[in-house]
Design an enzyme around this catalytic site. Structure first.
Site, PDB file in Angstrom:
ATOM      1  N   HIS A 120      27.893  42.424 -36.679  1.00 34.28           N
ATOM      2  CA  HIS A 120      26.917  42.882 -35.613  1.00 34.28           C
ATOM      3  C   HIS A 120      27.435  44.155 -34.893  1.00 34.28           C
ATOM      4  CE1 HIS A 120      25.766  42.280 -31.238  1.00 34.28           C
ATOM      5  NE2 HIS A 120      25.059  41.053 -31.693  1.00 34.28           N
ATOM      6  N   ASP A 133      35.093  37.483 -35.598  1.00 30.24           N
ATOM      7  CA  ASP A 133      34.132  37.402 -34.627  1.00 30.24           C
ATOM      8  C   ASP A 133      33.393  36.098 -34.853  1.00 30.24           C
ATOM      9  OD1 ASP A 133      31.386  37.323 -33.506  1.00 30.24           O
ATOM     10  OD2 ASP A 133      30.613  39.143 -34.260  1.00 30.24           O
ATOM     11  N   GLN A 172      29.078  33.278 -33.836  1.00 29.93           N
ATOM     12  CA  GLN A 172      27.947  32.252 -34.365  1.00 29.93           C
ATOM     13  C   GLN A 172      28.600  31.074 -35.056  1.00 29.93           C
ATOM     14  OE1 GLN A 172      24.686  32.750 -33.656  1.00 29.93           O
ATOM     15  NE2 GLN A 172      24.572  34.655 -33.130  1.00 29.93           N
ATOM     16  N   LYS A 201      26.052  31.175 -26.222  1.00 27.46           N
ATOM     17  CA  LYS A 201      25.481  30.649 -27.662  1.00 27.46           C
ATOM     18  C   LYS A 201      25.853  29.188 -27.975  1.00 27.46           C
ATOM     19  CE  LYS A 201      25.750  35.289 -29.418  1.00 27.46           C
ATOM     20  NZ  LYS A 201      24.411  35.638 -29.482  1.00 27.46           N
ATOM     21  N   CYS A 259      20.860  43.433 -33.880  1.00 32.00           N
ATOM     22  CA  CYS A 259      22.097  43.851 -33.776  1.00 32.00           C
ATOM     23  C   CYS A 259      22.632  44.062 -35.038  1.00 32.00           C
ATOM     24  CB  CYS A 259      22.918  43.124 -32.709  1.00 32.00           C
ATOM     25  SG  CYS A 259      22.169  43.444 -30.979  1.00 32.00           S
TER      26      CYS A 259
HETATM   27  N1  PMP Z   1      28.847  38.769 -32.813  1.00 29.39           N
HETATM   28  C1  PMP Z   1      27.711  38.165 -33.434  1.00 29.39           C
HETATM   29  C2  PMP Z   1      27.479  37.462 -34.649  1.00 29.39           C
HETATM   30  C3  PMP Z   1      26.707  37.730 -32.403  1.00 29.39           C
HETATM   31  O1  PMP Z   1      25.538  37.040 -32.919  1.00 29.39           O
HETATM   32  C4  PMP Z   1      26.716  38.310 -30.939  1.00 29.39           C
HETATM   33  C5  PMP Z   1      25.493  38.019 -30.197  1.00 29.39           C
HETATM   34  N2  PMP Z   1      24.122  38.188 -30.700  1.00 29.39           N
HETATM   35  C6  PMP Z   1      27.428  39.013 -30.718  1.00 29.39           C
HETATM   36  C7  PMP Z   1      28.617  39.099 -31.507  1.00 29.39           C
HETATM   37  C8  PMP Z   1      27.679  39.566 -29.295  1.00 29.39           C
HETATM   38  O2  PMP Z   1      27.684  38.652 -28.271  1.00 29.39           O
HETATM   39  P1  PMP Z   1      27.706  38.872 -26.954  1.00 29.39           P
HETATM   40  O3  PMP Z   1      26.428  39.680 -26.522  1.00 29.39           O
HETATM   41  O4  PMP Z   1      27.449  37.428 -26.154  1.00 29.39           O
HETATM   42  O5  PMP Z   1      28.889  39.590 -26.253  1.00 29.39           O
END
Ligand code: PMP
Length: 417
Positions: free
Chosen positions: A131, A209, A212, A235, A374
């Protein structure tokens, strides 16, 4: 597959009844089919009630006041930390730092551990499926510090090229490995435990990270044995604006603080300051009190349903979704086969742009995301500008998969493809 028969004890209708937003119509006469869970999940009643209760009954700043409200708020805030500690099996509450979310957690590691330890000649290993929040913070720091970032390629089947990973670890001066646990586009569940072991053997620190994975499967810091692990409350049925950075205590103790301000200090003089103990050293200013309390209630909720059960339910839904998507002519789903991935299906529909697919689905009450999610480098890698993405959670049903598929046939009809 019998759409209604689960081989395990899981009452999805009972779960759904806890989520008020799912009871509403999306448009007049069209029920909401919420399949955008990878972007953010819905909130159950106990979480909504916990936020309401905090603001109605004991709203106050934490760690400061000697009055009853502040004591109650502090107790609830710290209780939330304990819930997180147990949920992820951290070694200690001191290893649980509240942040605004995954993005902030990763930036914290980059700006503290990274800033103190990375320089010219060093290599950070990330992957092509990351991401943006696990790419950009390292790029920003690399521009300043002069280290190199290597990206582990993604194979056609949506898994990581682990041979390349091994090669980087053996041939380069790798100081840090940063990898996502579960891909928000492909659904790939990466073998982070084994990857961490390899990285440690090469003397590298490991960041994961977990945005997910944490909402969808049991995660255990002792078993994974990673150094840092980041995730977001929103999430996993919690509020927005709250997240967690788990870090191994010895590393956190050695790291300099990031943001300066109230609460993170031990003593301040005009000449200089000393830092508070963990985890407060990394929680400058008034923290996200209501958010943390809400996350604690989300954890209670998920734990009461059972993370194993949620995982099993999503496996069924995910497999059924892939099976049904495969029936639709022109659909290409990206990522591994069912069984090897989370309940996420990013797909293209030949002849129709992903945004049009999402718009038509929306008219049918089906909420999906369209775009690059993203993960621009990953879309570039597959040579596609955008995908539509259906992502499932504990409250989704087989009938909602059917609604998605019916919507896709509508889109094909509308575009005559
Ligand atoms: N890493 C992953 C794999 C994500 O799916 C997301 C959220 N789309 C993020 C990081 C970023 O999370 P946040 O926007 O809650 O900081």
């Amino acid at each position: 597959m019998n759409k209604n028969a689960f081989l395990y004890d899981y009452d999805v209708e009972k779960v759904r009844a806890d989520f008020p937003i799912l009871q509403q119509e999306h448009h007049a006469g069209v029920p909401l089919v919420y399949l955008d869970n990878a972007a953010s999940s819905q909130k159950p009643l106990p979480v909504i009630a916990a936020l309401d209760d905090y603001y109605r009954r004991y709203n106050a700043n934490v760690h400061r006041g000697i009055h009853k409200l502040s004591e109650e708020a502090t107790a609830a805030y710290e209780d939330a930390r304990l819930k997180v500690k147990r949920f992820i099996n951290a070694g200690s509450k001191r290893e649980v730092i509240f942040t605004r979310g995954t993005t902030e957690s990763i930036n914290l590691v980059a700006q503290t551990w990274g800033r103190a330890n990375l320089g010219r000649g060093d290599v950070v290993v990330a992957t092509m499926m990351e991401h943006h929040s696990n790419i950009v913070p390292w790029q920003i720091l690399a521009a300043e510090k002069g280290f190199t970032i290597r990206y582990v390629p993604v194979l056609r089947d949506g898994t990581l090229d682990l041979r390349a990973y091994d090669r980087y670890l053996h041939e380069e001066n790798v100081k840090l490995v940063t990898v996502m646990h579960t891909s928000n586009m492909l659904g790939t569940v990466n073998p982070v435990q084994a990857m961490a072991q390899q990285a440690h053997n090469a003397g590298a620190v490991v960041v994961v990270d977990g945005a997910q994975s944490t909402p969808h499967m049991p995660v255990d810091m002792q078993a994974l044995n990673v150094d840092f692990f980041a995730f977001s409350g929103h999430k996993m049925c919690g509020p927005t604006g709250i997240g967690v950075l788990y870090g191994k205590r010895a590393l956190l103790e050695a790291m300099p603080p990031w943001m300066g301000g109230g609460d993170m200090i031990s003593r301040v003089t005009l000449e200089g300051s000393t830092w508070n103990e963990l985890p407060y050293k990394f929680e400058a200013g008034t923290p996200i009190i209501a958010g943390a309390i809400g996350l604690g209630y989300a954890i209670d909720y998920l734990s009461a349903v059972g993370m194993e059960k949620i995982q099993a339910h999503e496996r069924e839904i995910g497999a059924y979704a892939l099976e049904r998507l495969a029936e639709v002519p022109g659909v290409t789903v990206y990522g591994p086969e069912a069984g090897q991935k989370g309940a996420v299906a990013a797909f293209t529909l030949q002849g129709i742009h992903a945004h049009d697919v999402a718009q038509i689905l929306d008219a049918e009450g089906v909420a999906v995301r369209a775009g690059h999610h993203c993960a621009m480098p990953l879309h570039d890698h597959f040579g596609i500008p955008a995908t539509a993405r259906a992502s499932f959670y504990l409250y989704n049903t087989m009938a909602e998969v059917d609604a998605l598929i019916a919507g896709l046939y509508k889109a094909k009809q509308a575009f005559a493809v």
